[in-house]
Write an enzyme that holds these catalytic residues in place. Structure first.
Site, PDB file in Angstrom:
ATOM      1  N   ASP A  17       1.068  -1.085  -0.159  1.00 26.42           N
ATOM      2  CA  ASP A  17      -0.149   0.064  -0.037  1.00 26.42           C
ATOM      3  C   ASP A  17       1.011   1.131   0.189  1.00 26.42           C
ATOM      4  O   ASP A  17       2.175   0.972   0.452  1.00 26.42           O
ATOM      5  CB  ASP A  17      -0.925  -0.142   1.238  1.00 26.42           C
ATOM      6  CG  ASP A  17      -1.598   1.083   1.610  1.00 26.42           C
ATOM      7  OD1 ASP A  17      -2.118   1.702   0.487  1.00 26.42           O
ATOM      8  OD2 ASP A  17      -1.471   1.572   2.704  1.00 26.42           O
ATOM      9  N   ASP A  19      -0.258   5.013   1.039  1.00 20.92           N
ATOM     10  CA  ASP A  19      -0.081   6.111   2.081  1.00 20.92           C
ATOM     11  C   ASP A  19      -0.198   5.464   3.396  1.00 20.92           C
ATOM     12  O   ASP A  19      -0.982   4.494   3.705  1.00 20.92           O
ATOM     13  CB  ASP A  19      -1.466   6.801   1.899  1.00 20.92           C
ATOM     14  CG  ASP A  19      -1.368   7.668   0.594  1.00 20.92           C
ATOM     15  OD1 ASP A  19      -0.415   8.311   0.348  1.00 20.92           O
ATOM     16  OD2 ASP A  19      -2.524   7.539  -0.451  1.00 20.92           O
TER      17      ASP A  19
HETATM   18 MG   LIG Z   1      -2.750   3.246   3.523  1.00 22.76          MG
END
Ligand SMILES: [Mg+2]
Length: 188
Positions: A17, A19
């Site tokens: 992922d 962020d």
């Molecule tokens: Mg995230």
């Protein structure tokens, strides 16, 4: 990590992922320009270390700021170009970045917890085997996506709270890289 980490080799794939894992998450906002993209301490080094362990590394990121028209596809391209160049300066590599621009309410196939981005990656890199893949994220939807396709899931959480959807928890990507590197070295 002991259960699986010793079996990791170059046939394995790392799904990240973005962020909250690679760069600081902005609460209630989106990273819309380079000035808002701040690498989390140690995340570049972590990716470099994990490049030595995993054969393929990809990013899968929900970016509904585009769907909300707070930013454009071109804005995101600039941000990802910056991210990849900064990583390259540290000798770290991401093979490809996948993003889903769609709004949550569309329940689009590409938006995590749906599996479209993972499927897309497997099309691009036929060597990807989800059973020999790890999904690392800081949201439950990351863990759900990983589970849906049979990946091992690692949750990033500062207090190391392990949700039921995740197999393992780590404070940061840096810590995960350390744990994996150590257990491979010592053959635990
Ligand atoms: Mg995230």
């Amino acid at each position: 990590m002991a259960k699986f980490s010793e079996s990791i080799d170059r046939t394995w794939t790392l799904f990240l992922d973005r962020d909250g894992v690679i760069n600081e998450k902005l609460d209630g906002d989106y990273v819309k320009q380079i000035s808002e993209f701040k690498f989390i301490n140690g995340s570049k080094e972590a990716i470099r270390k994990m490049n030595e362990i995993f054969g393929i590394t990809v990013v899968v990121t929900n970016q509904q700021g585009i769907g909300k028209e707070l930013m454009t596809e071109d804005d995101l391209k600039v941000i990802h170009h910056y991210m990849l160049s900064e990583l390259a300066l540290e000798g770290a590599k991401i093979d490809k970045v996948y993003h889903c621009p769609d709004l949550a309410e569309k329940n689009s196939i590409c938006r995590k917890p749906n599996t479209g981005m993972a499927e897309e990656a497997r099309k691009d890199f036929p060597a990807i085997d989800f059973k020999s893949s790890i999904m690392v994220g800081d949201s439950i939807s990351d863990m759900q996506m990983g589970k849906r396709v049979g990946m091992i899931t690692v949750y990033i959480h500062p207090d190391e709270e392990l949700p039921k959807e995740a197999d393992y928890v780590c404070k940061s990507l840096f810590e995960l890289a350390e744990v994996l590197a150590q257990s491979l070295e010592s053959g635990i």
